[in-house]
Structures are given as structure tokens and as C-alpha cells.
Design a protein around this motif. Structure first.
Motif, PDB file in Angstrom:
ATOM      1  N   GLY A  49      -2.369  12.734  12.352  1.00 37.44           N
ATOM      2  CA  GLY A  49      -2.706  13.848  13.224  1.00 37.44           C
ATOM      3  C   GLY A  49      -1.809  15.056  13.069  1.00 37.44           C
ATOM      4  N   THR A  50      -1.401  15.367  11.836  1.00 34.44           N
ATOM      5  CA  THR A  50      -0.397  16.405  11.636  1.00 34.44           C
ATOM      6  C   THR A  50      -0.978  17.811  11.543  1.00 34.44           C
ATOM      7  N   GLY A  51      -2.260  17.932  11.244  1.00 33.63           N
ATOM      8  CA  GLY A  51      -2.844  19.248  11.105  1.00 33.63           C
ATOM      9  C   GLY A  51      -2.695  19.866   9.726  1.00 33.63           C
ATOM     10  N   ASN A  52      -1.921  19.234   8.854  1.00 28.37           N
ATOM     11  CA  ASN A  52      -1.780  19.776   7.488  1.00 28.37           C
ATOM     12  C   ASN A  52      -2.102  18.723   6.432  1.00 28.37           C
ATOM     13  N   GLY A  53      -2.794  17.672   6.848  1.00 25.88           N
ATOM     14  CA  GLY A  53      -3.270  16.686   5.892  1.00 25.88           C
ATOM     15  C   GLY A  53      -2.254  15.668   5.426  1.00 25.88           C
ATOM     16  N   TRP A  54      -1.100  15.583   6.080  1.00 28.68           N
ATOM     17  CA  TRP A  54      -0.090  14.586   5.672  1.00 28.68           C
ATOM     18  C   TRP A  54      -0.769  13.235   5.559  1.00 28.68           C
ATOM     19  N   LEU A  55      -0.552  12.533   4.464  1.00 31.36           N
ATOM     20  CA  LEU A  55      -1.288  11.313   4.156  1.00 31.36           C
ATOM     21  C   LEU A  55      -1.199  10.292   5.289  1.00 31.36           C
ATOM     22  N   PRO A  56      -2.348   9.876   5.876  1.00 26.98           N
ATOM     23  CA  PRO A  56      -2.309   8.890   6.948  1.00 26.98           C
ATOM     24  C   PRO A  56      -2.573   7.467   6.465  1.00 26.98           C
ATOM     25  N   SER A  57      -3.012   7.297   5.210  1.00 30.58           N
ATOM     26  CA  SER A  57      -3.480   5.996   4.741  1.00 30.58           C
ATOM     27  C   SER A  57      -2.829   5.645   3.406  1.00 30.58           C
ATOM     28  N   PRO A  58      -1.551   5.257   3.444  1.00 31.51           N
ATOM     29  CA  PRO A  58      -0.822   5.070   2.176  1.00 31.51           C
ATOM     30  C   PRO A  58      -1.323   3.906   1.339  1.00 31.51           C
ATOM     31  N   PHE A  59      -1.865   2.876   1.970  1.00 29.69           N
ATOM     32  CA  PHE A  59      -2.302   1.734   1.171  1.00 29.69           C
ATOM     33  C   PHE A  59      -3.605   2.025   0.430  1.00 29.69           C
ATOM     34  N   ALA A  60      -4.479   2.840   1.022  1.00 30.47           N
ATOM     35  CA  ALA A  60      -5.674   3.260   0.287  1.00 30.47           C
ATOM     36  C   ALA A  60      -5.274   4.073  -0.941  1.00 30.47           C
ATOM     37  N   PHE A  61      -4.317   4.969  -0.769  1.00 27.78           N
ATOM     38  CA  PHE A  61      -3.831   5.756  -1.897  1.00 27.78           C
ATOM     39  C   PHE A  61      -3.168   4.857  -2.935  1.00 27.78           C
ATOM     40  N   ALA A  62      -2.377   3.883  -2.479  1.00 26.85           N
ATOM     41  CA  ALA A  62      -1.727   2.962  -3.406  1.00 26.85           C
ATOM     42  C   ALA A  62      -2.755   2.207  -4.242  1.00 26.85           C
ATOM     43  N   GLY A  63      -3.852   1.790  -3.614  1.00 27.20           N
ATOM     44  CA  GLY A  63      -4.888   1.089  -4.355  1.00 27.20           C
ATOM     45  C   GLY A  63      -5.482   1.938  -5.463  1.00 27.20           C
ATOM     46  N   ALA A  64      -5.703   3.232  -5.159  1.00 32.08           N
ATOM     47  CA  ALA A  64      -6.230   4.138  -6.183  1.00 32.08           C
ATOM     48  C   ALA A  64      -5.242   4.290  -7.337  1.00 32.08           C
ATOM     49  N   VAL A  65      -3.959   4.385  -7.020  1.00 33.75           N
ATOM     50  CA  VAL A  65      -2.932   4.503  -8.058  1.00 33.75           C
ATOM     51  C   VAL A  65      -2.892   3.243  -8.917  1.00 33.75           C
ATOM     52  N   PHE A  66      -2.946   2.087  -8.274  1.00 35.45           N
ATOM     53  CA  PHE A  66      -2.897   0.847  -9.049  1.00 35.45           C
ATOM     54  C   PHE A  66      -4.104   0.724  -9.976  1.00 35.45           C
ATOM     55  N   GLY A  67      -5.253   1.223  -9.534  1.00 36.87           N
ATOM     56  CA  GLY A  67      -6.436   1.166 -10.374  1.00 36.87           C
ATOM     57  C   GLY A  67      -6.342   2.057 -11.599  1.00 36.87           C
ATOM     58  N   ALA A  68      -5.457   3.051 -11.548  1.00 38.50           N
ATOM     59  CA  ALA A  68      -5.325   4.015 -12.649  1.00 38.50           C
ATOM     60  C   ALA A  68      -4.088   3.777 -13.504  1.00 38.50           C
TER      61      ALA A  68
END
Length: 323
Positions: A49-68
Motif C-alpha cells: 500500500g505504498t502508492g509508488n508500486g513498492w513490490l508487495p509480492s516477493p515470492f511471485a517475483f522470485a518464481g519468475a526469476v527462477f524460471g528465467a
């Protein structure tokens, strides 16, 4: 050889969804590029809820990184532990650990923003007890065996790849956090360079008869951006660093200690302070730091400038360090 980090928190003030999507995809592409060039870890984090898009879902992002990627670690530093359902988190981390072959590192803190607890409907005053429940549950869950959780018998499967369990550290800057880590025999991740707290953690390890270690930031841990012309880069992009620094500082109470805390109110003050640094490849290679933390997309940095910084780091600095 310093430990090398590419930090990604996806902050992007006032960015519409279509360009934010491009930023997220670029971050994953940057992680893949860093992976191919020998960077040790991608570091990400969590805020809500930061108003500037600060990442709220680090594990979803981690999954994308691991896939790449195939080699690089992802360090989530840090989750706000009491906001998670312990059983679901145990499952999510186990799946990511299996997908990545053991490349996920999770630092569990309790946060410092009451508004994040309010948004999640979690009582701020119970955060210590909830953190204890979370950590104790994760360690039981990852055995794959049935155990009692809140009065009922549960079992979490599949078992993770890493044994006895995925890399889990307790983060914080308080004695309570150090005691919690020592009691559970978990490594401790102080949020700043705090030698006295590290010593207290070791005392607590001896008291509880457990084993552990500390991953503590150096006394100075600047966030880096590389440019062939730092003066020009500060003039063009300094406001991006200042935006992140000012927002992060606005969340900090006097009791919170952070390795990247800034008190600057102008770009000139920020540059003089040294928490954020824009430097040439030669300066970076000669820095002599224990760790190098590159922040290529800081504060909504234009993607092309982020790529320039990353390529200077991987193509010019890292070969000299590997030397």
C-alpha cells in the motif's frame, strides 16, 4: 572477492500499468543477465500500500526469476512474517525451493509500519507472538511429517529440496529478534551493522545450546549505480534515488536501525551522504567493499539507464573482480 547483489524492489511512482508491466519484465530479464554474468544474488523485498508500486509480492517475483535463471540466488529481505498464513507460506517456499534447486533465501522480519498490519487485518500488538508461531510452524512443516497446529493435525507437502529446510534467517534490529533466532537455532540477519547485537545473539546461542551464524551488513553498505559520467547521472537521475530515500526514511522511527537509512532532503545532500552512490566502473572495482549492491532500477529509473548500469557492472567491473 566481494559478494555481489542486484537489488530489485520495482518502485515506480506514477507509472501506469502498461509501462509498469514492461518494468517487471525488464527486471526479470536483468536477473537473467546477472545470472549469466556471475552475480551472486537478486535481492528483493516486501511493502504494501505504498502508492509508488513498492513490490508487495516477493515470492511471485522470485518464481519468475527462477524460471528465467539457472544459478543465481534470490534473497527475499525481508518478508513481514506476521502477515503470512504459516501453512501456506511453508508450501510456497517449499515449491520455490524445489523449482530453484535450493536457490531461495528468505529473511523473516516483523516490519515497522503499523499501516501494513492494519491493511492486512493483523493486530500490531501481536506481531512478536505471530512471528514465533510462523517460524516454529515453518520448521515443523518442512519435515513433511504430521504435526499439531492450532489444535488440529496438519501435514505440509511436498518436502522442500533443501535439507533440513530451505535457507531461513531471522531479520531485525532488536534483542527480541536475536533471542528468537537463537532459540530456534536459525541464522540472524541484523538490519544494520550492529556488533553489540551480534554479540548478544551469540550469547543467546550459548544459553539455548543451539548453533547459528550472522549475516550482518558492513558498516557502510551503499546502494550503487554505475555511470561513465556520475555528474551527468546525478543531474539526470538523482531524483529517482531521492524519491526512494525520502519514502524509506518516512517509515523509520528513531528505534529502527537500517543499513540504508538516509536523512537527505535534496539530491545534493543525498550525493554527499553516500548512502546512494553513482560511480564509474573504475571506482566501483577499487571500492574494496565486502559486498557490492547494485540498484539499477532505483526509484523508477528509466529502463535504458538501468540496463547501462547493469552492463557496466557485469561487463566491466565483475571481470576485474574475478581477475
Amino acid at each position: 572477492m566481494p559478494f555481489t547483489v542486484v537489488r530489485m524492489n520495482l518502485v515506480a511512482p506514477h507509472e501506469p500499468p502498461e509501462t509498469l508491466s514492461a518494468r517487471y519484465r525488464a527486471a526479470v530479464e536483468m536477473a537473467a543477465y546477472a545470472d549469466a554474468h556471475g552475480v551472486d544474488t537478486v535481492q528483493t523485498e516486501e511493502h504494501h500500500g505504498t502508492g509508488n508500486g513498492w513490490l508487495p509480492s516477493p515470492f511471485a517475483f522470485a518464481g519468475a526469476v527462477f524460471g528465467a535463471t539457472s544459478r543465481i540466488a534470490v534473497t527475499v529481505s525481508a518478508i513481514i512474517g506476521p502477515l503470512y498464513d504459516p501453512l501456506r507460506l511453508a508450501e510456497d517456499i517449499a515449491v520455490l525451493d524445489l523449482l530453484s534447486g535450493g536457490r531461495l533465501v528468505t529473511v523473516a522480519g516483523i516490519g515497522y509500519r503499523p499501516e501494513e498490519y492494519e491493511q492486512a487485518g493483523v493486530e500490531w500488538g501481536r506481531r512478536g507472538k505471530l512471528q514465533d508461531l510462523l517460524l516454529e510452524t515453518l520448521l515443523k512443516a518442512w519435515t513433511g511429517e504430521p504435526f499439531t497446529y492450532e489444535g488440529r493435525t496438519v501435514r505440509v507437502t511436498p518436502r522442500p529440496f533443501t535439507q533440513p529446510h530451505p535457507m531461513l534467517l531471522v531479520g531485525g534490529s532488536s534483542k527480541a529478534a536475536a533471542r528468537r533466532a537463537a532459540r530456534l537455532g536459525l541464522p540472524f540477519f541484523p538490519s544494520a551493522h550492529l556488533p553489540d547485537l551480534e554479540a548478544y545473539y551469540r550469547e543467546q546461542l550459548a544459553l539455548h545450546g543451539t548453533e547459528g551464524w550472522t549475516m550482518m551488513p558492513a558498516e557502510k553498505t551503499p546502494l550503487l549505480h554505475l555511470s561513465e559520467d556520475p555528474d551527468r547521472a546525478w543531474a539526470l537521475y538523482g531524483e529517482h534515488f531521492l524519491h526512494e530515500a525520502r519514502m524509506y526514511a518516512s517509515w523509520q522511527s528513531k528505534d529502527i536501525r537500517s543499513a540504508v537509512r538516509s536523512t537527505a532532503t535534496t539530491v545534493a545532500e543525498l550525493r554527499a551522504e553516500g548512502v546512494y552512490r553513482i560511480m564509474t566502473p573504475d571506482e566501483c572495482a577499487a571500492l574494496g567493499a565486502e559486498s557490492l549492491v547494485l540498484h539499477p532500477l532505483c526509484g523508477g529509473m528509466p529502463l535504458e539507464e538501468g540496463w547501462r548500469s547493469l552492463r557496466l557492472f557485469t561487463d566491466d567491473v565483475l571481470p576485474r573482480l574475478h581477475g
